[in-house]
Design a protein around this motif. Structure first.
Motif, PDB file in Angstrom:
ATOM      1  N   UNK A 111       1.064  -1.194   0.103  1.00  0.00           N
ATOM      2  CA  UNK A 111       0.094   0.137   0.169  1.00  0.00           C
ATOM      3  C   UNK A 111       0.925   1.233   0.030  1.00  0.00           C
ATOM      4  N   UNK A 112       0.426   2.237  -1.008  1.00  0.00           N
ATOM      5  CA  UNK A 112       1.336   3.362  -1.112  1.00  0.00           C
ATOM      6  C   UNK A 112       0.521   4.577  -0.960  1.00  0.00           C
ATOM      7  N   UNK A 113       0.728   5.536   0.105  1.00  0.00           N
ATOM      8  CA  UNK A 113       0.063   6.879   0.198  1.00  0.00           C
ATOM      9  C   UNK A 113       0.091   7.322   1.559  1.00  0.00           C
ATOM     10  N   UNK A 114      -0.372   8.409   1.767  1.00  0.00           N
ATOM     11  CA  UNK A 114      -0.516   9.096   3.088  1.00  0.00           C
ATOM     12  C   UNK A 114      -0.952   8.358   4.212  1.00  0.00           C
ATOM     13  N   UNK A 115      -0.890   8.339   5.231  1.00  0.00           N
ATOM     14  CA  UNK A 115      -1.471   7.469   6.277  1.00  0.00           C
ATOM     15  C   UNK A 115      -2.367   8.373   6.859  1.00  0.00           C
ATOM     16  N   UNK A 116      -3.363   8.829   6.072  1.00  0.00           N
ATOM     17  CA  UNK A 116      -4.688   9.544   6.512  1.00  0.00           C
ATOM     18  C   UNK A 116      -5.781   8.801   6.714  1.00  0.00           C
ATOM     19  N   UNK A 117      -7.009   9.002   7.308  1.00  0.00           N
ATOM     20  CA  UNK A 117      -8.058   8.057   7.438  1.00  0.00           C
ATOM     21  C   UNK A 117      -8.734   7.812   6.010  1.00  0.00           C
ATOM     22  N   UNK A 118      -8.942   8.846   5.214  1.00  0.00           N
ATOM     23  CA  UNK A 118      -9.691   8.647   4.106  1.00  0.00           C
ATOM     24  C   UNK A 118      -8.872   7.941   3.015  1.00  0.00           C
ATOM     25  N   UNK A 119      -7.874   7.570   3.319  1.00  0.00           N
ATOM     26  CA  UNK A 119      -6.974   6.662   2.439  1.00  0.00           C
ATOM     27  C   UNK A 119      -7.748   5.133   2.580  1.00  0.00           C
ATOM     28  N   UNK A 120      -8.212   5.094   3.562  1.00  0.00           N
ATOM     29  CA  UNK A 120      -8.853   3.464   3.915  1.00  0.00           C
ATOM     30  C   UNK A 120      -7.930   2.504   4.351  1.00  0.00           C
ATOM     31  N   UNK A 121      -6.532   2.823   5.038  1.00  0.00           N
ATOM     32  CA  UNK A 121      -5.953   1.671   5.148  1.00  0.00           C
ATOM     33  C   UNK A 121      -6.445   0.704   6.490  1.00  0.00           C
ATOM     34  N   UNK A 122      -7.248   1.408   7.267  1.00  0.00           N
ATOM     35  CA  UNK A 122      -7.939   0.584   8.245  1.00  0.00           C
ATOM     36  C   UNK A 122      -8.581  -0.642   7.622  1.00  0.00           C
ATOM     37  N   UNK A 123      -9.172  -0.491   6.485  1.00  0.00           N
ATOM     38  CA  UNK A 123      -9.773  -1.623   5.619  1.00  0.00           C
ATOM     39  C   UNK A 123      -8.837  -2.804   5.144  1.00  0.00           C
ATOM     40  N   UNK A 124      -7.702  -2.186   4.940  1.00  0.00           N
ATOM     41  CA  UNK A 124      -6.485  -3.104   4.311  1.00  0.00           C
ATOM     42  C   UNK A 124      -6.057  -3.908   5.529  1.00  0.00           C
ATOM     43  N   UNK A 125      -5.936  -3.246   6.765  1.00  0.00           N
ATOM     44  CA  UNK A 125      -5.545  -3.927   7.929  1.00  0.00           C
ATOM     45  C   UNK A 125      -6.634  -4.884   8.305  1.00  0.00           C
ATOM     46  N   UNK A 126      -7.596  -4.455   8.268  1.00  0.00           N
ATOM     47  CA  UNK A 126      -8.880  -5.629   8.626  1.00  0.00           C
ATOM     48  C   UNK A 126      -9.003  -6.655   7.704  1.00  0.00           C
ATOM     49  N   UNK A 127      -8.772  -6.376   6.524  1.00  0.00           N
ATOM     50  CA  UNK A 127      -8.692  -7.451   5.368  1.00  0.00           C
ATOM     51  C   UNK A 127      -7.669  -8.640   5.713  1.00  0.00           C
ATOM     52  N   UNK A 128      -6.379  -8.256   6.380  1.00  0.00           N
ATOM     53  CA  UNK A 128      -5.592  -9.013   6.764  1.00  0.00           C
ATOM     54  C   UNK A 128      -5.950 -10.346   7.595  1.00  0.00           C
ATOM     55  N   UNK A 129      -6.832 -10.118   8.450  1.00  0.00           N
ATOM     56  CA  UNK A 129      -7.670 -11.055   9.245  1.00  0.00           C
ATOM     57  C   UNK A 129      -8.193 -12.100   8.411  1.00  0.00           C
ATOM     58  N   UNK A 130      -8.738 -11.674   7.277  1.00  0.00           N
ATOM     59  CA  UNK A 130      -9.197 -12.749   6.228  1.00  0.00           C
ATOM     60  C   UNK A 130      -8.370 -13.546   5.649  1.00  0.00           C
ATOM     61  N   UNK A 131      -7.035 -13.322   5.596  1.00  0.00           N
ATOM     62  CA  UNK A 131      -6.303 -13.814   4.580  1.00  0.00           C
ATOM     63  C   UNK A 131      -5.351 -14.881   5.017  1.00  0.00           C
ATOM     64  N   UNK A 132      -4.748 -15.645   4.341  1.00  0.00           N
ATOM     65  CA  UNK A 132      -3.931 -16.600   4.974  1.00  0.00           C
ATOM     66  C   UNK A 132      -2.919 -16.298   5.620  1.00  0.00           C
TER      67      UNK A 132
END
Length: 274
Positions: A111-132
């Motif tokens: 993931x590449x970009x500023x660590x601000x809320x509207x970039x949606x990084x929370x969603x990427x981290x939550x998706x890690x729970x679902x991945x192997x």
């Protein structure tokens, strides 16, 4: 193309205006992933954006021979008052910038970009729970959300698989793209993210929501963005990350297309004025 270089190209008494963005709002399905401070900011951004469109943008669009919108949201906001309208995302990748793609890809999601809320990084981290467990997430960038994102990874038990890597040079980012499993760009409202064009031109698989410029760029590249129509956007994002495949390196976002793009704009503007 850069907005500063393209705002008004005169065609006799009229002009070409664009690329125009700024009309994309955070979809209802994704608002709950914003902290309350960011929700207030987004409400204010929506209000000021609408005021700006009513006072200035629609008047400018009405006077223009051609309006160039960065995405379908901007096009929808100005279509009713425009003489002519085209969609062209503000994405240019210089020839020679992209090196060869690594045919052997890791299981690291980038993931590449500023660590601000509207970039949606929370969603990427939550998706890690679902991945192997073999999959990891590397976020390149800095910003005020860094501590909150690190705390969220610890809370979800994936902190050993999530790396906040800080800022890197463009060359370093492109090197990471060459071997990454995919680029994840879960932004909640981007007009046209240049990093998507760079990833696609480098042959890196790309995953992004069907929001604003992200959806436009992916569809223009023959890729399917992640739909927001499902009941669980995090699970849908995780599934898309697992299924991501390398795009065709078609040159769609190369800056070498610029003369043809400008010629199309001028031809459309003159035809509509005739």
């Amino acid at each position: 193309m850069p907005v500063a270089a393209s705002r008004r190209v005169r065609t006799s008494s009229r002009f070409i205006w664009g690329p125009v963005g700024g009309a994309t709002q955070v979809p209802h399905e994704l608002r709950r992933f914003l902290p309350w401070q960011s929700r207030l900011f987004e409400h204010a951004r929506t209000l000021t954006g609408e005021i700006g469109r009513r006072l200035f943008a629609r008047r400018t669009a009405r006077d223009a021979a051609l309006v160039v919108a960065q995405n379908s949201d901007a096009a929808a906001a100005l279509q009713s008052v425009s003489r002519a309208l085209l969609i062209e995302p503000n994405v240019l990748v210089p020839p020679g910038l992209i090196g060869p793609s690594n045919p052997i890809r890791s299981q690291e999601i980038l993931g590449v970009g500023r660590l601000v809320a509207w970039k949606g990084w929370e969603l990427a981290i939550r998706a890690m729970v679902e991945l192997p467990p073999a999959y990891s997430l590397r976020l390149v960038g800095e910003g005020p959300e860094a501590e909150r994102l690190a705390a969220l990874a610890r809370e979800l038990g994936v902190d050993d698989r999530v790396r906040l890597d800080g800022p890197k040079s463009r060359e370093e980012v492109l090197e990471l793209m060459a071997g990454a499993a995919c680029l994840v760009h879960p932004s909640l409202h981007d007009s046209a993210a240049g990093v998507l064009g760079e990833a696609i031109e480098s042959g890196c698989p790309v995953v992004a929501f069907d929001v604003g410029g992200s959806g436009t760029i992916l569809r223009e590249s023959g890729l399917d963005p992640v739909s927001l129509t499902g009941s669980d956007v995090v699970a849908d994002l995780a599934a898309a990350l697992l299924e991501a495949r390398p795009p065709l390196r078609s040159g769609r976002w190369s800056s070498s297309r610029l003369p043809l793009v400008l010629a199309e704009w001028l031809e459309t503007a003159y035809r509509k004025r005739a």
